[in-house]
Design a protein around this motif. Structure first.
Motif, PDB file in Angstrom:
ATOM      1  N   GLU A  26       5.774  -8.820 135.748  1.00 47.85           N
ATOM      2  CA  GLU A  26       4.675  -8.682 136.936  1.00 47.85           C
ATOM      3  C   GLU A  26       4.773 -10.242 137.518  1.00 47.85           C
ATOM      4  N   THR A  27       5.457 -11.079 137.003  1.00 44.28           N
ATOM      5  CA  THR A  27       4.966 -12.742 136.686  1.00 44.28           C
ATOM      6  C   THR A  27       5.601 -13.097 138.163  1.00 44.28           C
ATOM      7  N   GLN A  28       6.060 -14.580 139.104  1.00 43.58           N
ATOM      8  CA  GLN A  28       6.520 -15.126 139.547  1.00 43.58           C
ATOM      9  C   GLN A  28       7.200 -15.756 138.984  1.00 43.58           C
ATOM     10  N   TRP A  29       8.000 -15.231 138.148  1.00 44.62           N
ATOM     11  CA  TRP A  29       9.278 -16.621 137.083  1.00 44.62           C
ATOM     12  C   TRP A  29      10.005 -15.285 136.708  1.00 44.62           C
ATOM     13  N   THR A  30      11.601 -16.429 136.611  1.00 47.40           N
ATOM     14  CA  THR A  30      12.414 -15.238 135.920  1.00 47.40           C
ATOM     15  C   THR A  30      12.417 -15.250 134.523  1.00 47.40           C
ATOM     16  N   LEU A  80      10.443 -19.295 131.582  1.00 47.49           N
ATOM     17  CA  LEU A  80      10.394 -20.797 131.879  1.00 47.49           C
ATOM     18  C   LEU A  80       9.620 -20.612 133.421  1.00 47.49           C
ATOM     19  N   ILE A  81       8.487 -22.222 133.646  1.00 46.65           N
ATOM     20  CA  ILE A  81       7.464 -22.202 134.564  1.00 46.65           C
ATOM     21  C   ILE A  81       7.868 -24.175 134.346  1.00 46.65           C
ATOM     22  N   PRO A  82       8.624 -23.955 135.843  1.00 49.24           N
ATOM     23  CA  PRO A  82       8.873 -25.697 136.117  1.00 49.24           C
ATOM     24  C   PRO A  82       7.370 -26.162 136.065  1.00 49.24           C
ATOM     25  N   THR A  83       7.063 -27.852 135.947  1.00 47.68           N
ATOM     26  CA  THR A  83       5.862 -27.967 136.039  1.00 47.68           C
ATOM     27  C   THR A  83       6.433 -29.258 137.243  1.00 47.68           C
ATOM     28  N   ALA A  84       5.119 -29.868 137.499  1.00 53.66           N
ATOM     29  CA  ALA A  84       4.907 -31.428 138.211  1.00 53.66           C
ATOM     30  C   ALA A  84       6.326 -32.374 137.694  1.00 53.66           C
ATOM     31  N   ASP A 140       4.890 -21.248 145.782  1.00 51.58           N
ATOM     32  CA  ASP A 140       5.282 -22.452 145.974  1.00 51.58           C
ATOM     33  C   ASP A 140       4.981 -23.989 146.144  1.00 51.58           C
ATOM     34  N   GLY A 141       5.261 -23.794 144.433  1.00 49.98           N
ATOM     35  CA  GLY A 141       4.815 -25.509 144.585  1.00 49.98           C
ATOM     36  C   GLY A 141       3.792 -26.363 144.161  1.00 49.98           C
ATOM     37  N   LYS A 142       2.562 -25.291 143.660  1.00 52.08           N
ATOM     38  CA  LYS A 142       1.398 -25.780 143.237  1.00 52.08           C
ATOM     39  C   LYS A 142       1.113 -25.120 142.016  1.00 52.08           C
ATOM     40  N   GLU A 143      -0.004 -26.223 141.452  1.00 46.65           N
ATOM     41  CA  GLU A 143      -0.347 -26.265 140.141  1.00 46.65           C
ATOM     42  C   GLU A 143      -1.187 -24.863 139.817  1.00 46.65           C
ATOM     43  N   VAL A 144      -0.822 -24.649 138.916  1.00 46.78           N
ATOM     44  CA  VAL A 144      -1.861 -23.083 138.670  1.00 46.78           C
ATOM     45  C   VAL A 144      -1.746 -23.663 136.551  1.00 46.78           C
ATOM     46  N   GLY A 145      -2.328 -22.748 136.773  1.00 52.70           N
ATOM     47  CA  GLY A 145      -2.335 -22.474 135.065  1.00 52.70           C
ATOM     48  C   GLY A 145      -2.188 -21.265 134.890  1.00 52.70           C
ATOM     49  N   VAL A 146      -1.339 -20.690 134.033  1.00 47.84           N
ATOM     50  CA  VAL A 146      -1.163 -19.296 133.826  1.00 47.84           C
ATOM     51  C   VAL A 146      -1.285 -18.684 132.043  1.00 47.84           C
TER      52      VAL A 146
END
Length: 169
Positions: A26-30, A80-84, A140-146
């Motif tokens: 239930e996340t936006q990442w693989t 894996l979570i992409p970073t800036a 959406d390419g926006k920086e977030v904390g998760v």
């Protein structure tokens, strides 16, 4: 997200001890499958990667021609979570399982990519854990904390659900 299928695969119907585990992302990442460990038994259907907002089912059973062994082990995964800075933050976790020939179904979830350690941590009932805060980019390419919440429920039809919680940065 559609309700995951938690039925027992037909090909396992004649096995004395078997399990299915549904990993619900239930996340936006693989979620990437990393490795597995067996104390006994084998996979009937092996784990795979899980796309965002989807589920994946894997199953196991006692080995063919084995006597009173059941199936027990663990699987390791990574989110894996992409970073800036064009790199990745990651959250590793492993899920342990046990469907012994005699006794109760057990499961676990641990905060590392170590399938054997997940097996060592199995217990009856429900297990859960929370991750620390990871910084990265959302879909959406926006920086977030998760933060991630993981809950695994023991049984012949085990479910492990991974949810995300976006936090203030």
């Amino acid at each position: 997200m559609a309700r995951p299928d938690t039925s027992t695969p037909e090909k396992l119907s004649d096995k004395p001890r078997k399990f299915t585990m549904t990993l619900v992302n239930e996340t936006q990442w693989t979620i990437q499958f990393q490795s597995s460990y067996f104390n006994s038994g084998r996979f009937e259907d092996a784990p795979t990667n899980v796309k965002p907002f989807n589920s994946m089912q894997f199953s196991g059973c006692d080995k063919d021609n084995s006597i009173m062994t059941g199936v027990s082990g663990g699987t390791a995964f990574r989110i894996l979570i992409p970073t800036a800075n064009n790199d990745y933050a990651h959250h590793d976790f492993s899920v342990g399982f046990s469907a012994p020939y005699g006794g109760a179904y057990k499961t676990s979830v641990v905060r590392e990519a170590n399938a054997e350690r997940a097996y060592d941590a199995i217990k009856e009932g429900t297990t859960s854990l929370s991750s620390g805060v990871l910084n990265g980019l959302d879909e959406d390419g926006k920086e977030v904390g998760v933060k991630f919440e993981l809950v695994a429920e023991s049984g012949e039809h085990t479910t492990c659900t991974i949810t995300q919680q976006l936090v203030q940065r």
